[in-house]
Design an enzyme around this catalytic site. Structure first.
Site, PDB file in Angstrom:
ATOM      1  N   GLN A 186      -6.051   3.382   0.054  1.00  0.00           N
ATOM      2  CA  GLN A 186      -6.984   2.469  -0.599  1.00  0.00           C
ATOM      3  C   GLN A 186      -8.223   2.280   0.275  1.00  0.00           C
ATOM      4  OE1 GLN A 186      -5.189  -0.971  -2.778  1.00  0.00           O
ATOM      5  NE2 GLN A 186      -3.283  -0.331  -1.806  1.00  0.00           N
ATOM      6  N   ASN A 201      -0.822   2.925   3.165  1.00  0.00           N
ATOM      7  CA  ASN A 201       0.537   2.413   3.351  1.00  0.00           C
ATOM      8  C   ASN A 201       1.482   3.519   2.904  1.00  0.00           C
ATOM      9  OD1 ASN A 201      -0.374  -0.219   4.072  1.00  0.00           O
ATOM     10  ND2 ASN A 201      -0.624  -0.723   1.914  1.00  0.00           N
ATOM     11  N   HIS A 227      -1.257   8.419  -1.515  1.00  0.00           N
ATOM     12  CA  HIS A 227      -2.549   7.794  -1.782  1.00  0.00           C
ATOM     13  C   HIS A 227      -2.835   6.733  -0.742  1.00  0.00           C
ATOM     14  CE1 HIS A 227       0.037   4.614  -3.379  1.00  0.00           C
ATOM     15  NE2 HIS A 227      -1.023   3.813  -3.413  1.00  0.00           N
ATOM     16  N   HIS A 283       2.820  15.031  -6.485  1.00  0.00           N
ATOM     17  CA  HIS A 283       3.501  13.736  -6.458  1.00  0.00           C
ATOM     18  C   HIS A 283       4.450  13.604  -5.273  1.00  0.00           C
ATOM     19  CE1 HIS A 283       5.223  10.053  -8.181  1.00  0.00           C
ATOM     20  NE2 HIS A 283       6.414  10.546  -7.862  1.00  0.00           N
TER      21      HIS A 283
END
Length: 363
Positions: free
Chosen positions: A194, A179, A192, A139
């Site tokens: 996309q 981003n 992460h 994380h």
């Protein structure tokens, strides 16, 4: 060459969305059943509307108002969820994972949209694909902190999804992006990105291809290859250069920090890169991201945009490259896209590209 496993393990989420696990050698994904009571998906909740004044499609996706917004770390939907009740990734752990976005702008099968001939209000279903790619189960990690073999696995996942989505009926363009940073607007801090499969060519891509076609008509050569050659010959804006890749600040950079990464060999997309080039991309990409993180006391917020093109007559002049950009113009100041940029699309730069390139080289 980095040793990676490229065939994903496939699973399904509770509402039927696809979930793909990409694993490092020796790691075996162990997904569990997704037991969340998710509502059924509605592929018709988003819409395309045609803007007559610009000749561009606008995606109207009101369902995204309900998307997850800055949850506490212990409720992150991108962290592993071994119980199958808490996460978009129902598994005790993972290396890299891709899944269909729960709040997509584009969804469902369809056909590419074309420019409508009549003058009325024109709309169409927002068909296409929106996926989330989690770079790591950590994380608090970042792409820049990945080991090279792990970063290569991300590239393989990008490549796999690019190939599959480009072959999907109705998808006209595949766009992988990241981003990073709340300043950019990120609402989930887990590392992460996309992947979008658009049913049309995006305005930026259409403009670039039009410029490339005109350049070929006038000069008989590829626009992007010529720009790369000129940047290499000039040298003032080069950040890093290897036998296979070149990273440079473009001559007419629009952002306070902007770096483009090109393969030295012409290819349309990630699928066309060979093994050595994919290794080379990982090295240069991590190098540039590392320089970004060393610019200021806090990590640099950025957007990473992979410009990919199909091997078709309409997109034949498109040259694969990555554009990295940041709105941070100093350690304490951000560049806001105000009237000139937002209303007129006329960028004003506060720094010279040569000075930014020199700073990045020194880092």
């Amino acid at each position: 060459m980095f040793d990676v496993v490229t065939a994903p393990t496939r699973a399904k989420l509770a509402d039927g969305r696809d979930l793909l696990f990409f694993a490092l050698p020796g790691h075996r994904p162990a997904p569990v059943e997704d037991r969340r009571p998710l509502p059924p998906r509605d592929p018709d909740r988003s819409q395309l509307r045609f803007d007559r004044s610009t000749g561009q499609w606008v995606i109207v996706a009101a369902l995204r108002q309900d998307r997850t917004y800055k949850p506490p770390a212990d409720q992150c939907p991108l962290c592993p969820g071994p119980t199958g009740l808490t996460s978009e990734v129902p598994a005790p752990d993972y290396d890299v994972v891709v899944f269909e976005n729960r709040f997509p702008s584009l969804s469902g099968a369809g056909q590419p949209v074309s420019l409508p001939p009549d003058a009325g209000f024109v709309s169409a279903p927002a068909r296409g694909r929106c996926e989330v790619i989690c770079f790591s189960s950590d994380h608090t990690g970042s792409f820049a902190a990945l080991q090279q073999a792990h970063a290569r696995l991300v590239v393989e996942a990008w490549r796999h999804r690019t190939a599959e989505l480009m072959a999907t009926p109705g998808v006209e363009q595949v766009f992988c992006f990241e981003n990073r940073g709340e300043e950019i607007g990120v609402t989930l801090t887990h590392p992460h990105g996309q992947i979008y499969g658009y049913p049309f060519l995006t305005p930026r891509t259409a403009t670039m291809l039009a410029q490339a076609r005109e350049h070929r008509r006038c000069h008989g050569a590829n626009l992007f290859a010529d720009l790369l050659a000129r940047e290499a010959a000039d040298g003032a804006r080069i950040v890093a250069r290897t036998e296979l890749f070149t990273a440079f600040v473009p001559f007419a950079a629009r952002w306070p920090v902007e770096v483009h990464i090109y393969p030295n060999r012409f290819v349309h997309n990630l699928v066309e890169l060979d093994d050595d080039e994919r290794d080379g991309l990982v090295r240069v990409y991590l190098d540039v991201l590392g320089r970004f993180d060393r610019m200021y006391p806090c990590p640099l917020p950025y957007i990473s945009a992979l410009h990919q093109f199909a091997d078709t007559p309409a997109q034949d002049d498109g040259y694969f490259h990555i554009e990295l950009m940041s709105i941070r113009r100093s350690a304490t100041k951000l560049k806001y896209l105000a009237a000139s940029e937002s209303a007129m699309d006329a960028f004003i730069s506060d720094v010279t590209p040569e000075a930014v390139a020199q700073r990045l080289r020194e880092l």
